[in-house]
Design a protein around this motif. Sequence first.
Motif, PDB file in Angstrom:
ATOM      1  N   ASP A 129      -0.938  -0.557  -4.271  1.00 10.82           N
ATOM      2  CA  ASP A 129       0.426   0.185  -5.461  1.00 10.82           C
ATOM      3  C   ASP A 129       0.023  -0.315  -6.627  1.00 10.82           C
ATOM      4  O   ASP A 129       0.578  -2.081  -5.687  1.00 10.82           O
ATOM      5  CB  ASP A 129       1.508   0.435  -4.342  1.00 10.82           C
ATOM      6  N   GLU A 131       0.893  -0.968  -0.073  1.00 16.03           N
ATOM      7  CA  GLU A 131       0.416   0.034   0.321  1.00 16.03           C
ATOM      8  C   GLU A 131       0.697   1.547   0.192  1.00 16.03           C
ATOM      9  O   GLU A 131       1.855   1.239   0.585  1.00 16.03           O
ATOM     10  CB  GLU A 131      -1.034  -0.258   0.735  1.00 16.03           C
ATOM     11  N   LYS A 132       0.334   2.475  -0.839  1.00 17.94           N
ATOM     12  CA  LYS A 132       0.581   3.790  -0.223  1.00 17.94           C
ATOM     13  C   LYS A 132       0.853   4.785   1.428  1.00 17.94           C
ATOM     14  O   LYS A 132      -0.101   4.309   0.833  1.00 17.94           O
ATOM     15  CB  LYS A 132       0.999   4.255  -1.663  1.00 17.94           C
ATOM     16  N   GLU A 133       1.847   4.692   1.096  1.00 17.83           N
ATOM     17  CA  GLU A 133       1.783   5.738   2.633  1.00 17.83           C
ATOM     18  C   GLU A 133       2.127   6.670   2.187  1.00 17.83           C
ATOM     19  O   GLU A 133       1.583   7.721   3.717  1.00 17.83           O
ATOM     20  CB  GLU A 133       3.006   5.434   3.182  1.00 17.83           C
ATOM     21  N   ASP A 134       1.809   7.276   1.320  1.00 15.76           N
ATOM     22  CA  ASP A 134       1.841   9.219   1.410  1.00 15.76           C
ATOM     23  C   ASP A 134       0.200   9.483   0.964  1.00 15.76           C
ATOM     24  O   ASP A 134       0.424  10.784   1.405  1.00 15.76           O
ATOM     25  CB  ASP A 134       2.279   9.172  -0.521  1.00 15.76           C
ATOM     26  N   SER A 135      -0.588   8.029   1.177  1.00 14.80           N
ATOM     27  CA  SER A 135      -1.937   9.371   1.826  1.00 14.80           C
ATOM     28  C   SER A 135      -2.268   9.025   3.157  1.00 14.80           C
ATOM     29  O   SER A 135      -3.431   9.473   3.449  1.00 14.80           O
ATOM     30  CB  SER A 135      -3.049   8.869   0.817  1.00 14.80           C
ATOM     31  N   ASN A 160      -1.999  10.874   7.091  1.00 13.66           N
ATOM     32  CA  ASN A 160      -2.399  11.609   7.671  1.00 13.66           C
ATOM     33  C   ASN A 160      -1.503  11.519   8.501  1.00 13.66           C
ATOM     34  O   ASN A 160      -1.304  10.677   9.762  1.00 13.66           O
ATOM     35  CB  ASN A 160      -3.895  12.025   8.406  1.00 13.66           C
ATOM     36  N   GLN A 176      -5.599   3.830   9.204  1.00 13.97           N
ATOM     37  CA  GLN A 176      -5.951   4.935   7.974  1.00 13.97           C
ATOM     38  C   GLN A 176      -5.743   4.131   6.645  1.00 13.97           C
ATOM     39  O   GLN A 176      -5.235   3.105   6.301  1.00 13.97           O
ATOM     40  CB  GLN A 176      -5.285   5.676   7.949  1.00 13.97           C
ATOM     41  N   LYS A 186      -5.364   3.144   2.778  1.00 14.16           N
ATOM     42  CA  LYS A 186      -4.414   3.885   2.276  1.00 14.16           C
ATOM     43  C   LYS A 186      -4.599   2.666   0.811  1.00 14.16           C
ATOM     44  O   LYS A 186      -5.081   2.081   0.406  1.00 14.16           O
ATOM     45  CB  LYS A 186      -2.922   2.653   2.267  1.00 14.16           C
ATOM     46  N   GLU A 187      -4.084   4.196  -0.386  1.00 12.44           N
ATOM     47  CA  GLU A 187      -4.107   3.277  -2.193  1.00 12.44           C
ATOM     48  C   GLU A 187      -3.692   2.849  -2.160  1.00 12.44           C
ATOM     49  O   GLU A 187      -2.589   1.891  -1.502  1.00 12.44           O
ATOM     50  CB  GLU A 187      -3.781   4.604  -2.376  1.00 12.44           C
TER      51      GLU A 187
END
Length: 312
Positions: free
Chosen positions: A191, A172-176, A178, A186, A188-189
Amino acid sequence: ADPASPYRDYYIFAGKDGVRPNNWGSFFGGSCWAADPAGTGQSYFHLFAKEMPDLNWKNPAVREEMFKAAEFWLKKGVDGLRLDAFIHIAKADLRQSYPSEDDKPVIAEDFFANRPEVQEWLAPFCARLREEFPDLLLLGEAASASINLAADYTDPKRNLMDSVITFRYFTEKEDSVNPAFSGQYQPKEFDWLAFKQNQTVWQQTLSAMPTLYWSNHDMARLATRIAKTPVQQRSLAMAMYLERGIPVIYYGEELGLHNLEFDDVEQFADETVADFVKEAGEAGVDEKTALAMASRTHKLPARGPMPWDGSQ
């Protein structure tokens, strides 16, 4: 309860005078040590829930009892066994603490995952079962094992697992996330590029059959995590189950089930969720929103009952 009983050594006791032997943490939160109910001042080891004390596989009598338990079910006609969390049966020297800046429990995987004794103890266990049941399928859960370890665990020459379940397919992408509070629950989008790369590596490296799955009892359901429509669900099922390997389908996935939605932190029965909701609240996120996040990402809402109706 009796420290002199031979069954005492079927479990793992250590420490004295109420002091834990090390700072290792449980996967379910907190310490993996709980006070001995017999009041000896020792602690017993539980890598998962405190109601699930780890067996002491170092004890040959335990290994023999586990063989008898497996044999009992196979004699009833069961075709195979799933060896849950088999990579955790061996532990390092219990006197070692994980390097840490404070006294909080630490998930010290190096000390209780994929240790050499795992293969040493399971090889004769698996060999004996296959002698008696040559068509047996052994499916091992090797959640954190690297691809190289997975290749070892499924190497026919080592006589261990026929296939292993890995948790390393999905990235999963961690950049989304908070950054103001814990990202543990949370949403996550997904990958997709990393997923394709992971699948390529596992498909090409394992000589044994890989497992093919989208969901299991330890993660949110596919329809909640990734696939938002029935068309997406069917497409992803086709993409996964037409690869080389053994399909492992979580109940209800054939119906496109979603996670349940919990509205009370107690429903999760998990102290890490309570910590998450508290931390989110301190960051200005209301409890309802935090619980909705946890419902989308936690494993327990994925364990709802199978729906039935009165039709044939």
